[in-house]
Design a protein around this motif. Structure first.
Motif, PDB file in Angstrom:
ATOM      1  N   ARG A 298      72.721  85.638  -3.532  1.00 43.10           N
ATOM      2  CA  ARG A 298      72.834  84.579  -4.530  1.00 43.10           C
ATOM      3  C   ARG A 298      71.789  83.518  -4.250  1.00 43.10           C
ATOM      4  NH1 ARG A 298      75.965  85.966  -8.958  1.00 43.10           N
ATOM      5  NH2 ARG A 298      77.483  87.475  -8.218  1.00 43.10           N
ATOM      6  N   THR A 299      71.245  82.975  -5.326  1.00 46.20           N
ATOM      7  CA  THR A 299      70.298  81.890  -5.143  1.00 46.20           C
ATOM      8  C   THR A 299      71.052  80.625  -4.789  1.00 46.20           C
ATOM      9  OG1 THR A 299      70.394  81.273  -7.470  1.00 46.20           O
ATOM     10  CG2 THR A 299      68.704  82.850  -6.827  1.00 46.20           C
ATOM     11  N   VAL A 300      70.345  79.674  -4.190  1.00 39.86           N
ATOM     12  CA  VAL A 300      70.934  78.369  -3.940  1.00 39.86           C
ATOM     13  C   VAL A 300      71.306  77.766  -5.287  1.00 39.86           C
ATOM     14  CG1 VAL A 300      70.500  76.059  -3.056  1.00 39.86           C
ATOM     15  CG2 VAL A 300      69.645  78.049  -1.812  1.00 39.86           C
ATOM     16  N   GLY A 301      72.540  77.306  -5.404  1.00 41.75           N
ATOM     17  CA  GLY A 301      73.023  76.800  -6.680  1.00 41.75           C
ATOM     18  C   GLY A 301      73.951  77.778  -7.361  1.00 41.75           C
ATOM     19  N   GLY A 302      74.068  79.001  -6.833  1.00 38.29           N
ATOM     20  CA  GLY A 302      75.055  79.938  -7.338  1.00 38.29           C
ATOM     21  C   GLY A 302      74.614  80.807  -8.490  1.00 38.29           C
ATOM     22  N   ARG A 303      73.384  80.660  -8.967  1.00 38.69           N
ATOM     23  CA  ARG A 303      72.925  81.509 -10.065  1.00 38.69           C
ATOM     24  C   ARG A 303      72.707  82.925  -9.548  1.00 38.69           C
ATOM     25  NH1 ARG A 303      69.856  77.204  -9.871  1.00 38.69           N
ATOM     26  NH2 ARG A 303      68.048  78.384  -9.168  1.00 38.69           N
ATOM     27  N   PRO A 304      72.882  83.964 -10.390  1.00 37.00           N
ATOM     28  CA  PRO A 304      72.624  85.333  -9.934  1.00 37.00           C
ATOM     29  C   PRO A 304      71.173  85.511  -9.514  1.00 37.00           C
ATOM     30  CG  PRO A 304      73.833  85.311 -12.009  1.00 37.00           C
ATOM     31  CD  PRO A 304      73.388  83.901 -11.763  1.00 37.00           C
ATOM     32  N   ALA A 305      70.964  86.291  -8.460  1.00 39.08           N
ATOM     33  CA  ALA A 305      69.603  86.560  -8.005  1.00 39.08           C
ATOM     34  C   ALA A 305      68.877  87.456  -8.993  1.00 39.08           C
ATOM     35  CB  ALA A 305      69.647  87.240  -6.638  1.00 39.08           C
ATOM     36  N   LEU A 306      67.561  87.407  -8.951  1.00 36.86           N
ATOM     37  CA  LEU A 306      66.773  88.322  -9.757  1.00 36.86           C
ATOM     38  C   LEU A 306      67.083  89.764  -9.347  1.00 36.86           C
ATOM     39  CD1 LEU A 306      63.278  86.587  -9.798  1.00 36.86           C
ATOM     40  CD2 LEU A 306      64.793  86.912 -11.728  1.00 36.86           C
ATOM     41  N   PRO A 307      66.881  90.708 -10.249  1.00 46.41           N
ATOM     42  CA  PRO A 307      67.146  92.114  -9.916  1.00 46.41           C
ATOM     43  C   PRO A 307      66.022  92.680  -9.060  1.00 46.41           C
ATOM     44  CG  PRO A 307      66.288  91.939 -12.149  1.00 46.41           C
ATOM     45  CD  PRO A 307      66.472  90.529 -11.658  1.00 46.41           C
ATOM     46  N   TYR A 308      65.979  92.237  -7.796  1.00 46.20           N
ATOM     47  CA  TYR A 308      64.869  92.632  -6.939  1.00 46.20           C
ATOM     48  C   TYR A 308      64.785  94.135  -6.751  1.00 46.20           C
ATOM     49  CZ  TYR A 308      64.657  87.694  -5.786  1.00 46.20           C
ATOM     50  OH  TYR A 308      64.561  86.326  -5.867  1.00 46.20           O
ATOM     51  N   ALA A 309      65.937  94.813  -6.790  1.00 51.37           N
ATOM     52  CA  ALA A 309      65.915  96.258  -6.601  1.00 51.37           C
ATOM     53  C   ALA A 309      65.079  96.943  -7.672  1.00 51.37           C
ATOM     54  CB  ALA A 309      67.335  96.817  -6.600  1.00 51.37           C
ATOM     55  N   ARG A 310      64.962  96.325  -8.840  1.00 49.59           N
ATOM     56  CA  ARG A 310      64.145  96.911  -9.906  1.00 49.59           C
ATOM     57  C   ARG A 310      62.686  96.512  -9.776  1.00 49.59           C
ATOM     58  NH1 ARG A 310      68.803  95.576 -12.999  1.00 49.59           N
ATOM     59  NH2 ARG A 310      67.811  93.767 -13.944  1.00 49.59           N
ATOM     60  N   MET A 311      62.383  95.506  -8.950  1.00 51.69           N
ATOM     61  CA  MET A 311      61.002  95.086  -8.748  1.00 51.69           C
ATOM     62  C   MET A 311      60.376  95.732  -7.520  1.00 51.69           C
ATOM     63  SD  MET A 311      60.943  90.986  -9.491  1.00 51.69           S
ATOM     64  CE  MET A 311      59.145  90.989  -9.551  1.00 51.69           C
ATOM     65  N   VAL A 312      61.201  95.999  -6.500  1.00 50.70           N
ATOM     66  CA  VAL A 312      60.689  96.439  -5.212  1.00 50.70           C
ATOM     67  C   VAL A 312      60.597  97.956  -5.157  1.00 50.70           C
ATOM     68  CG1 VAL A 312      61.188  96.547  -2.735  1.00 50.70           C
ATOM     69  CG2 VAL A 312      61.520  94.406  -3.981  1.00 50.70           C
ATOM     70  N   ASP A 313      59.457  98.445  -4.688  1.00 49.48           N
ATOM     71  CA  ASP A 313      59.290  99.865  -4.398  1.00 49.48           C
ATOM     72  C   ASP A 313      59.709 100.088  -2.950  1.00 49.48           C
ATOM     73  OD1 ASP A 313      58.480 102.429  -3.810  1.00 49.48           O
ATOM     74  OD2 ASP A 313      56.509 102.248  -4.740  1.00 49.48           O
ATOM     75  N   PRO A 314      60.863 100.701  -2.696  1.00 47.78           N
ATOM     76  CA  PRO A 314      61.365 100.820  -1.321  1.00 47.78           C
ATOM     77  C   PRO A 314      60.534 101.751  -0.443  1.00 47.78           C
ATOM     78  CG  PRO A 314      62.733 102.085  -2.818  1.00 47.78           C
ATOM     79  CD  PRO A 314      61.790 101.301  -3.677  1.00 47.78           C
ATOM     80  N   ARG A 315      59.593 102.467  -1.041  1.00 47.65           N
ATOM     81  CA  ARG A 315      58.708 103.330  -0.246  1.00 47.65           C
ATOM     82  C   ARG A 315      57.499 102.575   0.279  1.00 47.65           C
ATOM     83  NH1 ARG A 315      57.491 107.327  -4.992  1.00 47.65           N
ATOM     84  NH2 ARG A 315      57.190 105.227  -5.858  1.00 47.65           N
ATOM     85  N   ARG A 316      57.356 101.301  -0.125  1.00 45.39           N
ATOM     86  CA  ARG A 316      56.183 100.508   0.284  1.00 45.39           C
ATOM     87  C   ARG A 316      56.647  99.149   0.788  1.00 45.39           C
ATOM     88  NH1 ARG A 316      52.110 100.276  -4.561  1.00 45.39           N
ATOM     89  NH2 ARG A 316      54.029  99.983  -5.766  1.00 45.39           N
ATOM     90  N   ILE A 317      57.017  99.098   2.071  1.00 48.99           N
ATOM     91  CA  ILE A 317      57.520  97.867   2.680  1.00 48.99           C
ATOM     92  C   ILE A 317      56.673  97.558   3.908  1.00 48.99           C
ATOM     93  CG2 ILE A 317      59.479  96.743   3.807  1.00 48.99           C
ATOM     94  CD1 ILE A 317      61.323  98.491   2.119  1.00 48.99           C
ATOM     95  N   GLY A 318      56.247  96.305   4.033  1.00 49.13           N
ATOM     96  CA  GLY A 318      55.474  95.852   5.182  1.00 49.13           C
ATOM     97  C   GLY A 318      56.095  94.616   5.795  1.00 49.13           C
ATOM     98  N   ALA A 319      55.641  94.268   6.996  1.00 47.55           N
ATOM     99  CA  ALA A 319      56.146  93.094   7.705  1.00 47.55           C
ATOM    100  C   ALA A 319      54.999  92.401   8.412  1.00 47.55           C
ATOM    101  CB  ALA A 319      57.216  93.494   8.717  1.00 47.55           C
ATOM    102  N   ALA A 320      55.058  91.077   8.457  1.00 48.89           N
ATOM    103  CA  ALA A 320      54.061  90.285   9.180  1.00 48.89           C
ATOM    104  C   ALA A 320      54.732  89.031   9.691  1.00 48.89           C
ATOM    105  CB  ALA A 320      52.880  89.932   8.275  1.00 48.89           C
ATOM    106  N   GLY A 321      54.141  88.436  10.729  1.00 50.18           N
ATOM    107  CA  GLY A 321      54.682  87.190  11.241  1.00 50.18           C
ATOM    108  C   GLY A 321      53.677  86.476  12.105  1.00 50.18           C
ATOM    109  N   HIS A 322      53.930  85.195  12.286  1.00 48.27           N
ATOM    110  CA  HIS A 322      53.085  84.357  13.130  1.00 48.27           C
ATOM    111  C   HIS A 322      53.805  84.086  14.443  1.00 48.27           C
ATOM    112  CE1 HIS A 322      51.819  80.174  14.439  1.00 48.27           C
ATOM    113  NE2 HIS A 322      50.719  80.892  14.594  1.00 48.27           N
ATOM    114  N   SER A 323      53.078  84.155  15.560  1.00 46.70           N
ATOM    115  CA  SER A 323      53.626  83.877  16.879  1.00 46.70           C
ATOM    116  C   SER A 323      54.795  84.830  17.156  1.00 46.70           C
ATOM    117  CB  SER A 323      54.011  82.407  16.971  1.00 46.70           C
ATOM    118  OG  SER A 323      54.223  82.004  18.297  1.00 46.70           O
ATOM    119  N   VAL A 324      55.969  84.330  17.521  1.00 47.68           N
ATOM    120  CA  VAL A 324      57.078  85.249  17.780  1.00 47.68           C
ATOM    121  C   VAL A 324      57.487  85.982  16.512  1.00 47.68           C
ATOM    122  CG1 VAL A 324      59.079  83.759  17.368  1.00 47.68           C
ATOM    123  CG2 VAL A 324      59.167  85.469  19.189  1.00 47.68           C
ATOM    124  N   GLY A 325      57.115  85.455  15.354  1.00 51.57           N
ATOM    125  CA  GLY A 325      57.335  86.195  14.120  1.00 51.57           C
ATOM    126  C   GLY A 325      56.534  87.483  14.073  1.00 51.57           C
ATOM    127  N   GLY A 326      55.353  87.483  14.702  1.00 51.47           N
ATOM    128  CA  GLY A 326      54.576  88.711  14.806  1.00 51.47           C
ATOM    129  C   GLY A 326      55.240  89.721  15.710  1.00 51.47           C
TER     130      GLY A 326
END
Length: 407
Positions: free
Chosen positions: A238-266
């Motif tokens: 849920r978004t802050v404020g209680g509104r329904p979240a965007l339908p991310y599952a329809r936007m995201v291609d689950p076969r193409r996921i990456g990760a990055a971070g700075h410092s300990v985030g890396g």
């Protein structure tokens, strides 16, 4: 440089040095930073703005509050693990119906706590930092299509907002990007209900083993975020404020996921790949690894390490050589001459707008941003989109600061 501009630069030099100490985890007490500027000096020096994204899409954003009820918080065991996530996504240009104004950079209270932690309250106005102009529009109408997902984790004790420029630029190029604040690991993060959680972890993390614990814990956080953003219902967040979240599952291609971070985030990006096979590519910006990579590598998946020349060159006191030996797929080890720890975040860009010249980091804020953006977008373009990227093949005349290394 006139007097007003000069005193603002002095203040932001102190700001930069203090944040550098904060990000390395080397100190948790406020350093002694001699500055003579007043808050009015800094406030009058400039209106801060982030670099404009260069992709073809407009950028939309929503802020999500996620709670993992299966896990207790490692720093406050009486609470379930909570996360604040800024999701940036490709949007229609111009923003369609329902799109709000430009997203805030951070809240004034978050900025105040960050400055107070460094002994700079009363010197750099919290409102000046909080009011930094961004280029994402709240609730903008999503562009059609399915896009790669990139999750971002900030440095220890730093808020997710310090990676906003990278997140916005990636979204403009056709990625869904989730920048994550991990509860009790930032000097101040605003949560729903008027709560601002501070850094309970900061007084308890001071060894390699402690940072390994942070990285592994964040890897679980990031897997949980991926679960939520690819969930079939798309409504578990849920978004802050209680509104329904965007339908991310329809936007995201689950076969193409990456990760990055700075410092300990890396380090967290690497730890995530070690435990979550859905993540196809990872990138560490000037962080140690802390938690050793598996002996048998990451299943041939690509990983890029990009850091300062002074800290992360071969033969230095870092753990990159050990990590390099275990990376078993496409890999690059890049160092940047003239960079310092925060070169890979928003901070040099903001400091430059106040006339700051940091002798420890000869690179300008604009050049810091260009180098970080160019290599990060090339990496994900190659490994999540399959687009050839000559920039990653070897040294470039247009990027002479960047060296390709091996142990």
């Amino acid at each position: 440089m006139n007097r007003r501009r000069g005193t603002a630069a002095s203040a932001l030099l102190g700001f930069s040095l203090a944040l550098t100490l904060l990000g390395t985890g080397a100190a948790t007490a406020a350093p002694s930073v001699p500055v003579t500027a007043t808050a009015s000096d800094v406030a009058a020096a400039a209106e801060l703005a982030l670099p404009r994204p260069e992709g073809r899409h407009a950028v939309g954003t929503q802020t999500l509050h996620l709670t993992d009820h299966r896990r207790r918080d490692p720093w406050v065991p009486s609470a379930d693990r909570e996360l604040m996530v800024s999701v940036y996504y490709p949007a229609h240009r111009p923003a369609g119906p329902g799109g709000g104004g430009s997203a805030a950079y951070m809240t004034t209270e978050e900025a105040r706590l960050l400055l107070e932690a460094r002994g700079l309250d009363g010197v750099v106005p919290a409102g000046t930092v909080a009011a930094t102009r961004t280029h994402a529009r709240v609730d903008a109408r999503p562009a059609p299509g399915r896009f790669p997902l990139v999750v971002l984790s900030p440095g220890f004790s730093m808020p997710r907002s310090t990676l906003t420029s990278l997140a916005n630029d990636l979204a403009s190029r056709g990625y869904v990007v989730a920048a994550v604040d991990h509860a009790y690991e930032s000097v101040g993060t605003a949560f729903p209900g008027g709560r601002v959680l501070t850094c309970a972890a900061c007084e308890r993390v001071d060894s390699t083993e402690d940072y390994a614990r942070v990285a592994v814990g964040r890897a679980h956080d990031l897997s949980f975020v991926i679960d939520r953003l690819t969930a079939a219902s798309g409504a578990t967040a849920r978004t802050v404020g209680g509104r329904p979240a965007l339908p991310y599952a329809r936007m995201v291609d689950p076969r193409r996921i990456g990760a990055a971070g700075h410092s300990v985030g890396g380090a967290s990006a690497a730890a995530l790949m070690a435990r979550d096979q859905r993540v196809r590519a990872g990138l560490n910006l000037d962080g140690g690894f802390f938690a050793p990579l598996p002996e048998d590598g990451l299943g041939g998946r690509p990983f890029l390490m990009m850091g300062t020349e002074t800290t992360h060159s071969p033969g230095g006191k870092n753990d990159w050589s050990a990590a390099w030996a275990r990376l078993d797929g496409w890999k690059r080890w890049l160092t940047v001459a003239g960079a310092e720890h925060f070169t890979f975040t928003d901070l040099p860009v903001l400091a430059d707008q106040l006339g700051l010249v940091d002798p420890a980091a000869p690179l300008t804020g604009q050049r810091s941003w260009q180098l970080t953006r160019d290599y990060l977008t090339a990496f994900f373009g190659l490994h999540l989109r399959g687009t050839p990227q000559p920039l990653l093949d070897g040294p470039s005349a247009d990027h002479p600061e960047v060296a390709f290394r091996q142990p």
